[in-house]
Design an enzyme around this catalytic site. Sequence first.
Site, short mmCIF file in Angstrom:
data_model
loop_
_atom_site.label_atom_id
_atom_site.label_comp_id
_atom_site.label_asym_id
_atom_site.label_seq_id
_atom_site.Cartn_x
_atom_site.Cartn_y
_atom_site.Cartn_z
N CYS A 183 5.56 95.43 50.61
CA CYS A 183 4.32 96.04 51.09
C CYS A 183 3.95 97.25 50.24
O CYS A 183 4.81 97.99 49.77
CB CYS A 183 4.49 96.50 52.52
SG CYS A 183 5.04 95.20 53.61
N ARG B 183 4.19 94.00 43.30
CA ARG B 183 5.33 94.20 44.20
C ARG B 183 5.55 92.98 45.08
O ARG B 183 6.60 92.85 45.70
CB ARG B 183 5.06 95.41 45.10
CG ARG B 183 5.00 96.72 44.35
CD ARG B 183 4.46 97.81 45.23
NE ARG B 183 5.34 98.11 46.32
CZ ARG B 183 6.06 99.21 46.44
NH1 ARG B 183 6.00 100.13 45.51
NH2 ARG B 183 6.83 99.42 47.48
N TRP C 236 3.87 92.19 52.82
CA TRP C 236 4.86 91.15 52.53
C TRP C 236 5.54 90.90 53.87
O TRP C 236 6.24 91.77 54.39
CB TRP C 236 5.84 91.68 51.50
CG TRP C 236 6.80 90.68 50.93
CD1 TRP C 236 6.55 89.80 49.92
CD2 TRP C 236 8.17 90.49 51.30
NE1 TRP C 236 7.69 89.07 49.65
CE2 TRP C 236 8.69 89.47 50.48
CE3 TRP C 236 9.02 91.07 52.25
CZ2 TRP C 236 10.00 89.03 50.56
CZ3 TRP C 236 10.32 90.63 52.34
CH2 TRP C 236 10.81 89.61 51.50
N ASN D 42 4.73 100.63 55.86
CA ASN D 42 5.77 99.91 55.09
C ASN D 42 7.10 100.22 55.74
O ASN D 42 7.34 101.37 56.12
CB ASN D 42 5.85 100.43 53.65
CG ASN D 42 4.72 99.94 52.80
OD1 ASN D 42 3.85 99.22 53.26
ND2 ASN D 42 4.73 100.36 51.54
N GLY D 43 7.96 99.22 55.81
CA GLY D 43 9.30 99.46 56.36
C GLY D 43 9.52 98.60 57.58
O GLY D 43 8.78 97.64 57.84
N GLU E 246 23.17 86.31 35.25
CA GLU E 246 21.82 86.85 35.12
C GLU E 246 20.83 85.75 34.71
O GLU E 246 19.73 85.64 35.26
CB GLU E 246 21.83 88.00 34.10
CG GLU E 246 20.46 88.57 33.74
CD GLU E 246 19.64 89.01 34.94
OE1 GLU E 246 20.16 89.12 36.05
OE2 GLU E 246 18.42 89.22 34.75
N LYS F 157 17.53 84.40 36.85
CA LYS F 157 16.17 84.31 36.29
C LYS F 157 15.58 82.93 36.54
O LYS F 157 14.46 82.80 37.00
CB LYS F 157 16.18 84.53 34.77
CG LYS F 157 16.30 85.91 34.19
CD LYS F 157 15.22 86.87 34.52
CE LYS F 157 15.48 87.55 35.82
NZ LYS F 157 16.19 88.78 35.82
N GLU G 260 14.76 82.20 40.26
CA GLU G 260 13.69 82.95 40.92
C GLU G 260 12.29 82.60 40.40
O GLU G 260 11.33 82.68 41.15
CB GLU G 260 13.94 84.47 40.92
CG GLU G 260 13.81 85.18 39.62
CD GLU G 260 14.07 86.68 39.74
OE1 GLU G 260 13.81 87.28 40.78
OE2 GLU G 260 14.54 87.25 38.74
N HIS H 238 37.84 74.00 39.20
CA HIS H 238 38.39 74.30 40.53
C HIS H 238 37.40 73.99 41.65
O HIS H 238 37.56 74.46 42.76
CB HIS H 238 38.83 75.77 40.59
CG HIS H 238 39.89 76.08 39.59
ND1 HIS H 238 41.18 75.61 39.68
CD2 HIS H 238 39.85 76.77 38.41
CE1 HIS H 238 41.89 76.00 38.64
NE2 HIS H 238 41.10 76.72 37.85
N LYS I 30 8.76 92.75 43.92
CA LYS I 30 9.30 93.51 42.79
C LYS I 30 10.20 94.63 43.28
O LYS I 30 11.26 94.88 42.73
CB LYS I 30 8.14 94.09 41.97
CG LYS I 30 8.59 94.86 40.73
CD LYS I 30 9.23 93.94 39.72
CE LYS I 30 9.74 94.67 38.49
NZ LYS I 30 10.63 93.80 37.70
O1 M6R Z 1 14.58 97.81 41.24
P1 M6R Z 1 16.00 97.32 41.29
O2 M6R Z 1 16.64 97.27 39.96
O3 M6R Z 1 16.85 98.10 42.26
O4 M6R Z 1 15.90 95.84 41.85
C1 M6R Z 1 17.06 95.11 42.15
C2 M6R Z 1 16.72 93.64 42.38
O5 M6R Z 1 15.88 93.50 43.48
C3 M6R Z 1 16.04 93.02 41.15
O6 M6R Z 1 16.81 93.18 40.00
C4 M6R Z 1 15.80 91.52 41.37
O7 M6R Z 1 17.01 90.84 41.42
C5 M6R Z 1 14.88 90.97 40.26
N1 M6R Z 1 13.82 90.22 40.85
C6 M6R Z 1 15.59 90.10 39.30
O8 M6R Z 1 14.75 89.56 38.34
#
Ligand code: M6R
Length: 596
Positions: free
Chosen positions: A2, A27, A75, A99-100, A473, A477, A480, A496, A591
Site C-alpha cells: 500500500c 510497490r 495491496w 497502510n499496515g 537467488e 527471480k 517471481e 538425497h 516491492k
Molecule cells: O527491500 P528489501 O531488500 O528488504 O526486500 C526484501 C525482499 O522483499 C525482496 O528482496 C524480494 O525478495 C524481491 N522481490 C526479490 O526480487
Amino acid sequence: MCGIVGYVGEENASAHLLAGLSKLEYRGYDSAGIVTYFENSFQLFKTIGKLENLIKETDDGKLAGGSIGIGHTRWATHGKPSRENAHPHLGHRFALVHNGIIENEAEIKKKYLKGIDFKSKTDSEKVVWLLEKFVSEGEDVVSAIKHIMAELEGSYALGIMDLLNPDTLYAVKNKSPLLIGKGEGFNMLGSDMGAMLEKTNKFFEIADKEFAVITKDKIKIFTSYGKEIKKEPFEAHLDPEDIQKGAYPHYMLKEIEEQPSVIRRIIKEYSMPDGTLKINEKICNDIKKADKIYIIACGTSYHAALVGRVYFEKIAGKAADAFIASEFKTNMPRLSKKPIFIFISQSGETADMRAAFVNIKEMGYKSIALTNTPGSTLYREADHALLLYAGAEIAVASTKAYTAQLALLSIMAASVKNLIAINLKRELSLAANVIEGLCLEKEKYKLLAQEYLLEKDHCFYIGRGLDYYSSLEASLKLKEISYIHTEGFPAGELKHGPIALIEKGTPVIAIITQENINLNTRSNIKEVKSRGAKVLSVSLKGISSHKDSIVIDDVHEFLSPLVSIVPAHFLTYYAALQKGCDIDKPRNLAKSVTVE
Ligand code: M6R
C-alpha cells in the site's frame, strides 16, 4: 505494498495525488483512490485495478477539485480487492487512508463500534469510525488522534482529512513508513519519498508513535502524548530521472543493464585517497570488536547475506551467520558474547526485517544497515548505515540492488581484514566489465529462454558453495516474474531427494564458477541428465567445458556471484516476456513489503 500520498497547498491537489500515486505503483497494488475537499464536501474516487482506471474515472483529476487531498494504492490484506475495500474510507466527518495492519481490530469493533454499518471488510475502516466516535463524544481532533493511538495495536501509517478543518492534514505513524514532504506554500505526506520527490526533496521524519498536523505553511509533529517535538528536515538526493524507464520497455531490463554502472558507482563512493576500497573506520572497528557477525535480511537481500557470510568468514576471518529476518525474530538463536548485526534491505522498510531489528535494538546491540534508500527507517535507526548507491530500483524483482549488496559486502569484509592481497578495486572493475559484456548477449538469452523455459512448469537451478547461493537467488527471480515453479538446490543434495522430481525434459540450470567444486557439480549434471533433464550450464571460462551454454569471462572467485547471476536475470526476463507476464509488477508481490 500500500502507498499513501497527501497534499495541502494552493494548487490542484488531485494532480499531485495522482502523480504521487503513479510513483508508488511499483510497490504493488490492486486498487487505488483519492479524496479531495471541494465546496464543503469530500470528492471521493476509487477504482480497482490499475491507476489508469482512477485517472480515467477522475478525468485526469479534473473532476476532483480542491487544494487538499489524500490518495492511496491498496495491496489487499483484509478483504479482497474491491471498490468498497479500496481507500480512502469515509466516516461522517473524516476521510482516512491507512497502510499496515490493525491487530486488535476485533477488540476495537466489539468495544467501541457496535451497530456501525461498515461499508468495507477492512481493518482500516474501523479506524475512521473510531476517530468519529471519540470526536462525537466531545474530544477535539488532536485528542481523538492521541486516543486512537492509545487504542490501536499493530502497524499503521494514517493520512486523515477533516471536513471541519479543511485546510489541515493529519499524519499518524506506528511501524509503517510515513514521511512529511516540506514545500514552499504547500506540504505533503507520503509513505515513500518517491511520491513527493517531483515536488520537494526536503522531508521530516515521523517516528513510531508520533503524529503530525500539517497545513500548507506549517508542520507540527507531536509524541503520542501530545508533546510537540522540534525536528529539522533532511534532504534526499534521489534523482527523479532515476524513476523513469527511458527507452526501455521494462524497468527490470533497465535495472539489469545498470549493474556495471552500479558497481562502478560503489567503487567511486568507497574509494579512499590511497586508491583502496574501504568502509568507514568506525564501522570497521565495531565489526572487528565483535566476536560474531549476524546478517539478517529477507528474500533477495537474504541471498546476498548468505554470500556475505562467506565473505566475512573467508576474507575477513570473522565468524558470521545469515538469517531470514522473520525466522530470526520467531526463533532467535543463542547469541554469542559480543555480536554485531548487519541488516540488509534494499528498501530499508521491510516489516519482517524491521521486526528483527527492533528486537536487537531493544537488547542494546549495535547494528549496521546496508540499504539503497537514504532516509528509510533502517537507514535512520541503525547505529551505522552504508548505502548501496544502486539508484532507484523500481521493478519488483531485485537485480541491481543485489549486485550492489554483494559488492558492498566484499568491500566490508576486505576492509575488516585490511586486505590488500586482493586488489578489490581492480577485481570489482573487472566484474563490472564482464557484466557489460554479458549485457551485449541478449539475443542469446532470448533464444535460451525460449528453448529451455517456454512451456515449462518446473525448473531447477543447482550449484555448490557460492554457486548454491546464486542458484537460490536465480530461482527466486524466475519464480517471481515468470511464475514457473523453480527451486534452487545444492547440487550435492539432489540425490538425497529432489532428483525424484527430474523427468524427461525438466530444465536444470547448473551454475559452476568455483574450481574446487567444478568436477563435483559436473557429476551431478550427469546424474540429472541420465534421468532425462535438459541441462543448461553456466560456467566461468577458466573451468568451462565445450558443453556449457553460457561461458562467462573469469573474475576473482569470490566475486563470481556478481557475474553468474546476470545470465539468470536475463533468462528470467525473457522467459517472463515470452509468457506475456507483467514483468515489473508480478502478481501478488509488492516491492516494499511493509507487513509482517
Ligand atoms: O527491500 P528489501 O531488500 O528488504 O526486500 C526484501 C525482499 O522483499 C525482496 O528482496 C524480494 O525478495 C524481491 N522481490 C526479490 O526480487
